[in-house]
Design a protein around this motif. Structure first.
Motif, PDB file in Angstrom:
ATOM      1  N   TYR A 239      45.874  51.535  42.872  1.00 56.38           N
ATOM      2  CA  TYR A 239      44.787  51.761  41.907  1.00 56.38           C
ATOM      3  C   TYR A 239      43.769  52.792  42.385  1.00 56.38           C
ATOM      4  CZ  TYR A 239      42.447  48.306  44.875  1.00 56.38           C
ATOM      5  OH  TYR A 239      41.923  47.637  45.948  1.00 56.38           O
ATOM      6  N   LYS A 240      43.598  52.908  43.717  1.00 58.83           N
ATOM      7  CA  LYS A 240      42.607  53.875  44.236  1.00 58.83           C
ATOM      8  C   LYS A 240      43.019  55.311  43.889  1.00 58.83           C
ATOM      9  CE  LYS A 240      40.895  51.018  47.937  1.00 58.83           C
ATOM     10  NZ  LYS A 240      41.207  50.546  49.268  1.00 58.83           N
ATOM     11  N   ASP A 241      44.345  55.554  43.817  1.00 58.24           N
ATOM     12  CA  ASP A 241      44.837  56.905  43.486  1.00 58.24           C
ATOM     13  C   ASP A 241      44.354  57.362  42.109  1.00 58.24           C
ATOM     14  OD1 ASP A 241      46.245  56.679  45.781  1.00 58.24           O
ATOM     15  OD2 ASP A 241      48.224  56.471  44.850  1.00 58.24           O
ATOM     16  N   PHE A 242      43.998  56.402  41.267  1.00 55.90           N
ATOM     17  CA  PHE A 242      43.593  56.765  39.902  1.00 55.90           C
ATOM     18  C   PHE A 242      42.076  56.631  39.701  1.00 55.90           C
ATOM     19  CE2 PHE A 242      47.766  54.604  39.854  1.00 55.90           C
ATOM     20  CZ  PHE A 242      48.541  55.741  39.667  1.00 55.90           C
ATOM     21  N   GLY A 243      41.365  56.436  40.815  1.00 58.31           N
ATOM     22  CA  GLY A 243      39.900  56.340  40.718  1.00 58.31           C
ATOM     23  C   GLY A 243      39.413  54.988  40.220  1.00 58.31           C
ATOM     24  N   THR A 249      41.926  40.130  39.340  1.00 54.99           N
ATOM     25  CA  THR A 249      43.352  40.305  39.646  1.00 54.99           C
ATOM     26  C   THR A 249      44.042  41.326  38.727  1.00 54.99           C
ATOM     27  OG1 THR A 249      43.242  37.952  40.012  1.00 54.99           O
ATOM     28  CG2 THR A 249      45.380  38.961  40.331  1.00 54.99           C
ATOM     29  N   PHE A 250      43.765  41.256  37.449  1.00 60.73           N
ATOM     30  CA  PHE A 250      44.455  42.168  36.525  1.00 60.73           C
ATOM     31  C   PHE A 250      43.489  43.084  35.777  1.00 60.73           C
ATOM     32  CE2 PHE A 250      47.092  38.355  37.028  1.00 60.73           C
ATOM     33  CZ  PHE A 250      48.180  38.955  37.651  1.00 60.73           C
ATOM     34  N   ILE A 251      42.310  43.267  36.358  1.00 57.21           N
ATOM     35  CA  ILE A 251      41.308  44.137  35.724  1.00 57.21           C
ATOM     36  C   ILE A 251      40.814  45.149  36.740  1.00 57.21           C
ATOM     37  CG2 ILE A 251      39.075  44.219  34.513  1.00 57.21           C
ATOM     38  CD1 ILE A 251      39.658  41.341  33.572  1.00 57.21           C
ATOM     39  N   TYR A 252      40.790  46.414  36.337  1.00 57.19           N
ATOM     40  CA  TYR A 252      40.373  47.509  37.231  1.00 57.19           C
ATOM     41  C   TYR A 252      39.197  48.227  36.608  1.00 57.19           C
ATOM     42  CZ  TYR A 252      44.843  46.338  39.180  1.00 57.19           C
ATOM     43  OH  TYR A 252      45.892  45.632  39.738  1.00 57.19           O
ATOM     44  N   LYS A 253      38.252  48.630  37.489  1.00 55.26           N
ATOM     45  CA  LYS A 253      37.043  49.307  37.000  1.00 55.26           C
ATOM     46  C   LYS A 253      37.081  50.763  37.428  1.00 55.26           C
ATOM     47  CE  LYS A 253      32.872  47.172  36.988  1.00 55.26           C
ATOM     48  NZ  LYS A 253      32.122  47.417  35.764  1.00 55.26           N
ATOM     49  N   LYS A 254      36.797  51.650  36.490  1.00 57.43           N
ATOM     50  CA  LYS A 254      36.777  53.077  36.846  1.00 57.43           C
ATOM     51  C   LYS A 254      35.495  53.379  37.618  1.00 57.43           C
ATOM     52  CE  LYS A 254      36.777  57.721  35.142  1.00 57.43           C
ATOM     53  NZ  LYS A 254      36.970  58.638  34.046  1.00 57.43           N
ATOM     54  N   LEU A 255      35.658  54.056  38.757  1.00 54.60           N
ATOM     55  CA  LEU A 255      34.481  54.359  39.592  1.00 54.60           C
ATOM     56  C   LEU A 255      33.663  55.486  38.984  1.00 54.60           C
ATOM     57  CD1 LEU A 255      36.327  54.082  42.997  1.00 54.60           C
ATOM     58  CD2 LEU A 255      34.498  52.589  42.176  1.00 54.60           C
TER      59      LEU A 255
END
Ligand SMILES: C[S@@+](CC[C@H](N)C(=O)[O-])C[C@H]1O[C@@H](n2cnc3c(N)ncnc32)[C@H](O)[C@@H]1O
Length: 255
Positions: A239-243, A249-255
């Motif tokens: 996920y870090k590769d995409f910022g 667990t299944f939720i990602y926040k855009k930096l």
């Protein structure tokens, strides 16, 4: 005809890029579909698909797999509800939300019900898309079976549905909160300015390059601080590769 030629024909005739799908799984699925309709090879199958509208729809359904339900994986959906509340507090304005690969609408309508419940009076913008026009028409209708709504909180079922001839009919207030349109995650351009993107149980069928490309495009489509909600078997390890950072667990926040 071999699979490569078949893929080229499908791209030309159906506008679907089969090379994006995991090939072993896809070939197995197509072979099983062919044996069900008595096609001995891909040439025979193409002849059938050219002339038989019902078989064309069956092929499309089989490739796109539109299984879904309201509040799919309820405990994860509850976690999403908490994050949605945080988003509403953080952004202090109506949210722009995209439910990608929405199938018959159970997912975007689940979100609409949550928003109606937690954020009364605010007109959020929910866009729901899918590659399959037939299921989008079904989504717009808003009529469901008992099994579609089996995970729905009881109070939501009572509040937002009426029953007619064994069908569960969604309240027009919730229907009007969602706009549906056709969109292919692989071939089409992405809009941007989203606060929330939900894309569950579709990238699992795609190969790694296509998946990575989709996550990259989701990241560009999100506002900083916006969230991406993925399926229960679709953790993004890089996920870090995409910022992104991990929000749950299944939720990602855009930096
Ligand atoms: C298994 S359903 C998932 C529905 C819902 N997101 C859920 O999790 O319950 C997969 C959906 O992805 C759609 N789909 C398949 N390939 C797609 C593509 N390339 N672009 C957009 N949608 C696609 C199918 O038509 C289907 O409705």
């Amino acid at each position: 005809m071999d699979f490569i030629e078949f893929e080229k024909w499908v791209l030309k005739d159906f506008g679907i890029d089969l090379s994006a799908y995991k090939s072993n799984q896809l070939h197995r699925r197509i072979k099983s579909l062919m044996s069900r309709v008595g096609a001995n090879n891909l040439d025979e199958y193409v002849i059938l698909l050219k002339k038989d509208q019902e078989q064309r729809q069956k092929f499309l359904d089989f490739i796109t797999i539109n299984v879904t339900e309201f509040f799919r994986n309820p405990e994860i959906f509850n976690e999403f509800k908490l994050k949605l509340k945080e988003e509403i507090t953080r952004s202090k304005r109506p949210l722009k939300i995209w439910s990608a690969a929405c199938s018959i609408g159970a997912e975007p309508y689940s979100i609409a019900m949550i928003l109606d419940d937690i954020s009364k009076g605010v007109k959020h913008n929910i866009i729901a898309t899918d590659i399959d026009n037939t299921i989008l028409e079904k989504a717009k209708k808003g009529e469901y079976s008992a099994s579609d709504i089996k995970n729905m909180p009881k109070d939501y079922a009572n509040k937002y549905f009426s029953i007619s001839e064994g069908k569960y009919i969604l309240d027009s207030k919730i229907k009007n909160m969602v706009s549906f349109k056709k969109h292919d995650l692989i071939m089409d351009r992405y809009s941007n300015g989203f606060d929330v993107i939900i894309c569950r149980n579709v990238v699992i069928y795609f190969n790694q390059d296509i998946k990575d490309n989709i996550y990259k495009k989701f990241s560009s489509a999100l506002n900083p601080g916006g969230i991406l909600f993925v399926g229960a078997t679709e953790s993004i390890y890089n996920y870090k590769d995409f910022g992104f950072e991990k929000a749950s667990t299944f939720i990602y926040k855009k930096l």
